[in-house]
Design a protein around this motif. Structure first.
Motif, PDB file in Angstrom:
ATOM      1  N   LEU A  49       1.367  -2.379  -4.056  1.00 11.85           N
ATOM      2  CA  LEU A  49      -0.063  -2.389  -3.761  1.00 11.85           C
ATOM      3  C   LEU A  49      -0.471  -3.662  -3.044  1.00 11.85           C
ATOM      4  O   LEU A  49      -1.258  -3.642  -2.096  1.00 11.85           O
ATOM      5  CB  LEU A  49      -0.858  -2.241  -5.065  1.00 11.85           C
ATOM      6  N   CYS A  50       0.063  -4.777  -3.481  1.00 12.18           N
ATOM      7  CA  CYS A  50      -0.248  -6.043  -2.819  1.00 12.18           C
ATOM      8  C   CYS A  50       0.271  -6.057  -1.389  1.00 12.18           C
ATOM      9  O   CYS A  50      -0.409  -6.528  -0.469  1.00 12.18           O
ATOM     10  CB  CYS A  50       0.354  -7.192  -3.615  1.00 12.18           C
ATOM     11  N   GLY A  51       1.492  -5.534  -1.215  1.00 13.25           N
ATOM     12  CA  GLY A  51       2.052  -5.503   0.134  1.00 13.25           C
ATOM     13  C   GLY A  51       1.244  -4.649   1.073  1.00 13.25           C
ATOM     14  O   GLY A  51       1.022  -5.007   2.235  1.00 13.25           O
ATOM     15  N   ARG A  52       0.762  -3.496   0.610  1.00 12.20           N
ATOM     16  CA  ARG A  52      -0.060  -2.646   1.460  1.00 12.20           C
ATOM     17  C   ARG A  52      -1.391  -3.311   1.784  1.00 12.20           C
ATOM     18  O   ARG A  52      -1.901  -3.176   2.895  1.00 12.20           O
ATOM     19  CB  ARG A  52      -0.300  -1.310   0.765  1.00 12.20           C
ATOM     20  N   ALA A  53      -1.938  -4.011   0.833  1.00 15.03           N
ATOM     21  CA  ALA A  53      -3.197  -4.712   1.091  1.00 15.03           C
ATOM     22  C   ALA A  53      -2.999  -5.794   2.140  1.00 15.03           C
ATOM     23  O   ALA A  53      -3.841  -5.976   3.037  1.00 15.03           O
ATOM     24  CB  ALA A  53      -3.726  -5.311  -0.214  1.00 15.03           C
ATOM     25  N   VAL A  54      -1.906  -6.521   2.039  1.00 11.73           N
ATOM     26  CA  VAL A  54      -1.639  -7.566   3.028  1.00 11.73           C
ATOM     27  C   VAL A  54      -1.405  -6.959   4.399  1.00 11.73           C
ATOM     28  O   VAL A  54      -1.890  -7.463   5.428  1.00 11.73           O
ATOM     29  CB  VAL A  54      -0.433  -8.422   2.579  1.00 11.73           C
ATOM     30  N   LEU A  61      -3.947 -12.533   8.109  1.00  7.99           N
ATOM     31  CA  LEU A  61      -2.870 -13.131   7.316  1.00  7.99           C
ATOM     32  C   LEU A  61      -1.533 -13.197   8.056  1.00  7.99           C
ATOM     33  O   LEU A  61      -0.524 -13.547   7.451  1.00  7.99           O
ATOM     34  CB  LEU A  61      -2.674 -12.320   6.028  1.00  7.99           C
ATOM     35  N   GLU A  62      -1.500 -12.870   9.358  1.00  9.39           N
ATOM     36  CA  GLU A  62      -0.219 -12.749  10.065  1.00  9.39           C
ATOM     37  C   GLU A  62       0.605 -14.028  10.004  1.00  9.39           C
ATOM     38  O   GLU A  62       1.787 -14.015   9.655  1.00  9.39           O
ATOM     39  CB  GLU A  62      -0.454 -12.342  11.521  1.00  9.39           C
ATOM     40  N   ALA A  67       5.478 -16.924   7.417  1.00 11.69           N
ATOM     41  CA  ALA A  67       6.051 -18.083   6.737  1.00 11.69           C
ATOM     42  C   ALA A  67       6.561 -17.760   5.335  1.00 11.69           C
ATOM     43  O   ALA A  67       7.088 -18.652   4.659  1.00 11.69           O
ATOM     44  CB  ALA A  67       5.006 -19.197   6.658  1.00 11.69           C
ATOM     45  N   LEU A  68       6.427 -16.511   4.878  1.00  7.19           N
ATOM     46  CA  LEU A  68       6.892 -16.150   3.540  1.00  7.19           C
ATOM     47  C   LEU A  68       8.411 -16.229   3.446  1.00  7.19           C
ATOM     48  O   LEU A  68       9.114 -16.057   4.445  1.00  7.19           O
ATOM     49  CB  LEU A  68       6.435 -14.731   3.198  1.00  7.19           C
ATOM     50  N   PRO A  69       8.935 -16.458   2.247  1.00  9.66           N
ATOM     51  CA  PRO A  69      10.389 -16.458   2.057  1.00  9.66           C
ATOM     52  C   PRO A  69      10.986 -15.088   2.360  1.00  9.66           C
ATOM     53  O   PRO A  69      10.316 -14.053   2.302  1.00  9.66           O
ATOM     54  CB  PRO A  69      10.555 -16.831   0.581  1.00  9.66           C
ATOM     55  N   GLY A  70      12.293 -15.068   2.664  1.00  6.12           N
ATOM     56  CA  GLY A  70      12.981 -13.849   3.040  1.00  6.12           C
ATOM     57  C   GLY A  70      12.879 -12.718   2.045  1.00  6.12           C
ATOM     58  O   GLY A  70      12.591 -11.570   2.435  1.00  6.12           O
ATOM     59  N   PRO A  71      13.081 -12.946   0.719  1.00  2.94           N
ATOM     60  CA  PRO A  71      13.008 -11.827  -0.229  1.00  2.94           C
ATOM     61  C   PRO A  71      11.645 -11.138  -0.251  1.00  2.94           C
ATOM     62  O   PRO A  71      11.567  -9.912  -0.343  1.00  2.94           O
ATOM     63  CB  PRO A  71      13.314 -12.508  -1.569  1.00  2.94           C
ATOM     64  N   ILE A  72      10.562 -11.922  -0.178  1.00  2.00           N
ATOM     65  CA  ILE A  72       9.235 -11.306  -0.181  1.00  2.00           C
ATOM     66  C   ILE A  72       8.980 -10.609   1.152  1.00  2.00           C
ATOM     67  O   ILE A  72       8.443  -9.495   1.195  1.00  2.00           O
ATOM     68  CB  ILE A  72       8.162 -12.370  -0.462  1.00  2.00           C
ATOM     69  N   LEU A  73       9.369 -11.243   2.257  1.00  2.00           N
ATOM     70  CA  LEU A  73       9.151 -10.644   3.579  1.00  2.00           C
ATOM     71  C   LEU A  73       9.916  -9.335   3.725  1.00  2.00           C
ATOM     72  O   LEU A  73       9.416  -8.390   4.346  1.00  2.00           O
ATOM     73  CB  LEU A  73       9.573 -11.637   4.659  1.00  2.00           C
ATOM     74  N   PRO A  78       8.711  -2.839   5.410  1.00  2.00           N
ATOM     75  CA  PRO A  78       8.492  -1.379   5.512  1.00  2.00           C
ATOM     76  C   PRO A  78       7.032  -0.961   5.432  1.00  2.00           C
ATOM     77  O   PRO A  78       6.706   0.178   5.778  1.00  2.00           O
ATOM     78  CB  PRO A  78       9.282  -0.823   4.310  1.00  2.00           C
ATOM     79  N   LEU A  79       6.134  -1.844   4.991  1.00  2.58           N
ATOM     80  CA  LEU A  79       4.726  -1.502   4.843  1.00  2.58           C
ATOM     81  C   LEU A  79       3.895  -1.841   6.073  1.00  2.58           C
ATOM     82  O   LEU A  79       2.714  -1.493   6.133  1.00  2.58           O
ATOM     83  CB  LEU A  79       4.146  -2.236   3.622  1.00  2.58           C
ATOM     84  N   LEU A  80       4.480  -2.512   7.057  1.00  5.73           N
ATOM     85  CA  LEU A  80       3.740  -2.907   8.257  1.00  5.73           C
ATOM     86  C   LEU A  80       3.656  -1.745   9.240  1.00  5.73           C
ATOM     87  O   LEU A  80       4.518  -0.861   9.257  1.00  5.73           O
ATOM     88  CB  LEU A  80       4.423  -4.097   8.931  1.00  5.73           C
ATOM     89  N   ASN A  81       2.614  -1.751  10.077  1.00  7.16           N
ATOM     90  CA  ASN A  81       2.562  -0.760  11.151  1.00  7.16           C
ATOM     91  C   ASN A  81       3.508  -1.191  12.264  1.00  7.16           C
ATOM     92  O   ASN A  81       4.071  -2.284  12.258  1.00  7.16           O
ATOM     93  CB  ASN A  81       1.130  -0.561  11.652  1.00  7.16           C
ATOM     94  N   ILE A  82       3.685  -0.331  13.247  1.00  2.45           N
ATOM     95  CA  ILE A  82       4.714  -0.570  14.257  1.00  2.45           C
ATOM     96  C   ILE A  82       4.407  -1.796  15.116  1.00  2.45           C
ATOM     97  O   ILE A  82       5.322  -2.435  15.645  1.00  2.45           O
ATOM     98  CB  ILE A  82       4.887   0.670  15.154  1.00  2.45           C
ATOM     99  N   TYR A  83       3.149  -2.158  15.235  1.00  6.51           N
ATOM    100  CA  TYR A  83       2.788  -3.279  16.101  1.00  6.51           C
ATOM    101  C   TYR A  83       3.189  -4.608  15.457  1.00  6.51           C
ATOM    102  O   TYR A  83       3.804  -5.470  16.110  1.00  6.51           O
ATOM    103  CB  TYR A  83       1.288  -3.238  16.398  1.00  6.51           C
ATOM    104  N   TYR A  84       2.852  -4.781  14.197  1.00  7.97           N
ATOM    105  CA  TYR A  84       3.237  -6.013  13.510  1.00  7.97           C
ATOM    106  C   TYR A  84       4.727  -6.017  13.171  1.00  7.97           C
ATOM    107  O   TYR A  84       5.343  -7.082  13.128  1.00  7.97           O
ATOM    108  CB  TYR A  84       2.399  -6.188  12.248  1.00  7.97           C
TER     109      TYR A  84
END
Length: 820
Positions: A49-54, A61-62, A67-73, A78-84
């Motif tokens: 839910l947090c990932g979809r909100a971000v 927040l781009e 700058a987030l660590p690799g495991p969180i990124l 998979p939750l980002l749209n194709i542009y981001y």
């Protein structure tokens, strides 16, 4: 200690931002979850839910997400749209993350097509974005239907254009007008630097406005861009004006259309300038002693078409014009007022949103009249007294500015009707009629044609290096234009003419290729020519091509049916020009690859040997459906290869009856220079299999240079497969690493015994084993066991990358090409 603290700080920042938007995200996700077709599902995890909100607030927040660590990124990707997802690719790679699996899933879910098993996809992101661009341009995908495709901050065309390497234009030139429109200027500029291949498929008749847009598009993509290849596919009735436009623009010639805007990229200094004397000489071919009739006719035709485009009215056209008279007759027969429909269209360049006055006719009517002209001109003598106008087709549904055919007498626009109409339109006298009109333009009342104003007023720009014409019938007019352009097309490196119905125009083509070969800086190195018929026997045609193009590296030639010269009983069979074929020896050439597909009938071995003797650099030879009068003639060809073609590495025979040439086959297998031999559907084991197989195996065991052997379609059977297993025995010096035994009636028990023998001899992995189209479905369990054992020895290739049980990634299981 600084790194862990920074990691914790960014993680806390992520949680705080996500918690602030969790309530909003939960309310948005609740409704789709309840309406899911699969029924109520478990609530999403807090992190999801947090990932979809971000991802929904990436505009703010781009930079923080990057700058987030690799495991969180990795969990957010998979939750980002194709542009981001496309924008974050470089950052993900730096953190050791890959997005290929995400793009592959997007392809499967959104494009809903399965790539061919023969296609090797190296970058799913580029493949997805290229297909996405084409769908958006044609209006076949709704970006608002999926949150992963919709984002108001990005332009779908602009964002995906830099990944486009290949663009296809279909039917009524859909997409050309949109790309040259002012709002898409940046899109076109990006395409000019990224696009390499431009394809045209199933083109139909187009109006003047669409051709003007195509002229601007080709000018920017070819003359000011990076497009190096133009291909045309499946155009049963080519529109001459459109075909000549594509050819001339591909060859580097440019002249703004009537009423079109000037090119802002050419600069003020080059606008309207006349070409220099050298440029004009190169364009018109004046360095040659004299222009032949073909060049004069082609130039006259191009000039007359350019002049007709520039005319502002058709009311004052002379009554003696054949095309106008045919057009009026067709329009009257269709119940349409010719004066209204022949009124010139408005300026072909219109700003977006410009409304046409009610009194002005639709541009489509003019194009329809042109179509009717061509139809009435080609109508057979046995047709009805009043010819019908050729049918037109609607533009793609949902496209802006689409115009429909006007008039109450409009017929149903059916693709199948069009296909059957085409079959009856062409008559035998078409070439002579066009040729007479073309030459008559030179001798007629229009003296401007003699000065070639259209060519002299054109400017020369960058041209393409690869031209391909697949199933595009070439009339005499089109063939003359092509030959005229080829004679000075020095930048052309590869030319493909496939099933174009050249007929006697092949002699003009050979003349133009000979003229091109004499030009300084000629780069033509590959020629692919195939057709149903040829006025020359295939071997004489090959000799003529090699003589005309001594610097050619790759030659592929195929003729499906015998020529009339192969049948001396045909009366009135005139021979070709004496300068085309000759009895003199063929000079040494640079040919490295020769592929020949023969028609029915025995071929003269001496003619083929003369070509081989002159090709000392030949490295690859392929003969398809070749028939010789006797095994001795075939042996003569093989002896010539051994003596004169010492650099030959790959030799292929397809659909040849070699049942009586077993000694010649053994002679080939003992050749210590060949690295790959193919006998495809050659009936090798039809006679004396019990005696021939041991001899063949013995020859292969003593050959240490042969790397690949392909035997598809020879009815090898289980017994033959087990005999071939001895090639990999311990006492063998063979270095065979590729074996193709497809279509050989092999059963599961024979394949299993073959695998056991390889295991018993302890032979290491020898490469690839191809098993397409065998009888492995008779016992699926035994076939799976055999393939499992073979995988320890070699890489087994199956239809559609056949996957046997044990691979969790397989969506289904197939055995022997049949899915179970």
């Amino acid at each position: 200690m600084a790194a862990p603290e920074a990691w914790r700080a960014r993680s806390c920042w992520f949680c705080e931002v996500a918690a602030a938007t969790t309530m909003e995200a939960t309310s948005r996700e609740a409704a789709p979850a309840k309406s899911s077709a699969s029924g109520p599902s478990a609530p999403p995890a807090l992190f999801e839910l947090c990932g979809r909100a971000v991802s929904a607030h990436m505009g703010v927040l781009e930079s923080g997400v990057w700058a987030l660590p690799g495991p969180i990124l990795q969990s957010i990707l998979p939750l980002l749209n194709i542009y981001y997802l496309e924008r974050i690719e470089e950052t993900a790679l730096k953190k050791g993350l890959s997005t290929q699996a995400i793009w592959r899933r997007l392809w499967d879910e959104l494009m809903k097509t399965r790539p061919s098993s023969l296609e090797s996809v190296t970058c799913w992101r580029a493949k997805f974005m290229e297909a996405f661009f084409s769908h958006v341009l044609r209006g076949t995908i709704d970006v608002s239907s999926d949150r992963r495709l919709c984002d108001q901050r990005f332009s779908p065309l602009l964002h995906s254009s830099r990944h486009v390497r290949q663009l296809t234009i279909c039917n009524m030139l859909q997409g050309a007008t949109e790309l040259v429109a002012e709002p898409n200027r940046r899109v076109l500029e990006t395409l000019a630097s990224s696009l390499h291949t431009l394809k045209f498929r199933h083109l139909l008749f187009s109006d003047v406005a669409a051709q003007q847009s195509l002229r601007q598009l080709l000018h920017q993509l070819i003359h000011h861009g990076a497009v190096s290849q133009v291909s045309l596919y499946s155009w049963p009735v080519p529109e001459s004006a459109l075909f000549i436009l594509i050819l001339t623009m591909s060859a580097g010639f440019w002249q703004p259309g009537p009423g079109g805007p000037p090119c802002r990229l050419c600069g003020e200094a080059s606008r309207g300038r006349a070409p220099s004397r050298d440029e004009g000489s190169l364009l018109l071919g004046s360095r040659r002693p004299r222009r032949d009739a073909a060049e004069r006719c082609a130039a006259a035709l191009m000039a007359s078409r350019r002049k007709s485009e520039a005319k502002q009215t058709a009311r004052a056209a002379p009554a003696t014009r054949v095309t106008r008279r045919s057009t009026q007759e067709s329009l009257i027969a269709g119940g349409t007022d010719p004066k209204r429909d022949l009124h010139p269209p408005a300026t072909s360049y219109e700003a977006p949103g410009t409304n046409r006055p009610p009194s002005a006719p639709a541009t489509t009517s003019s194009a329809s009249a042109s179509s009717s002209t061509s139809s009435s001109k080609r109508a057979p003598a046995s047709a009805a007294p009043q010819p019908k106008p050729l049918k037109r087709f609607k533009r793609a549904a949902g496209k802006k500015g689409a115009r429909t055919r006007q008039g109450s007498g409009a017929e149903s626009e059916d693709l199948y009707d069009f296909v059957f109409i085409v079959a009856g339109e062409k008559e035998d006298g078409e070439e002579m009629e066009i040729g007479e009109v073309a030459c008559g333009a030179l001798d007629g009342s229009d003296p401007s044609c003699l000065g070639l104003p259209a060519l002299e007023a054109s400017q020369r720009f960058r041209s393409i290096s690869t031209l391909e014409l697949f199933t595009v019938p070439l009339s005499t007019e089109a063939a003359l234009t092509l030959c005229h352009l080829l004679s000075s097309w020095v930048s052309l490196e590869s030319l493909t003419l496939s099933y174009n119905g050249l007929g006697s125009n092949i002699f003009r083509l050979l003349d133009s290729l000979r003229a091109l070969s004499g030009q300084a800086g000629c780069r033509l190195r590959a020629l692919h020519l195939s057709d149903l018929f040829s006025p020359l026997p295939i071997l004489e045609l090959t000799r003529a091509i090699v003589r005309a193009l001594p610097l050619l590296r790759v030659l592929s030639i195929r003729v499906d049916h015998p020529s009339q010269r192969d049948n001396p009983a045909v009366p009135g069979n005139a021979g070709p020009p004496t300068h085309i074929i000759g009895e003199e020896e063929i000079p040494e050439n640079c040919l490295e690859q020769l592929e020949m597909g023969f028609p029915r009938g025995a071929q003269p071995a001496p003619l083929l040997c003369s070509v081989l003797k002159a090709s000392g650099s030949l490295q690859q030879l392929s003969l398809d459906s070749a028939t010789f009068a006797s095994p001795q003639d075939f042996g003569l060809v093989l002896q010539t290869l051994k003596e004169y073609n010492l650099a030959l590495k790959r030799l292929s025979f397809h659909d040849m009856n070699l049942a009586d040439c077993q000694s010649e086959v053994l002679f080939l297998l003992q050749n210590l220079t060949l690295q790959e031999i193919t006998f495809s559907f050659c009936r090798l084991f039809e006679k004396r299999p019990a005696q021939f197989l041991p001899e063949m195996v013995a020859a292969m065991k003593g050959n240490s240079t042969l790397k690949g052997l392909r035997l598809p379609g020879n009815r090898l059977g289980n017994a033959g497969l087990l005999a071939l297993a001895d090639v990999f025995s311990e006492d063998s010096s063979s270095s065979l690493c590729q074996l193709d035994i497809s279509s050989n009636c092999i059963k599961p028990d024979g394949l299993l015994e073959f695998a056991k023998r390889l295991e018993r001899w302890g032979r290491g992995a020898f490469g690839h084993l191809r098993l397409f189209q065998n009888w492995l479905d008779q016992d699926a369990v035994t076939a799976r066991e055999a393939i499992r054992r073979l995988r320890a020895t070699c890489h087994v290739l199956h239809p559609d990358q056949l996957v046997i049980s044990g691979d969790p990634a397989a969506p289904h299981e197939t055995v022997g090409g049949r899915r179970t």
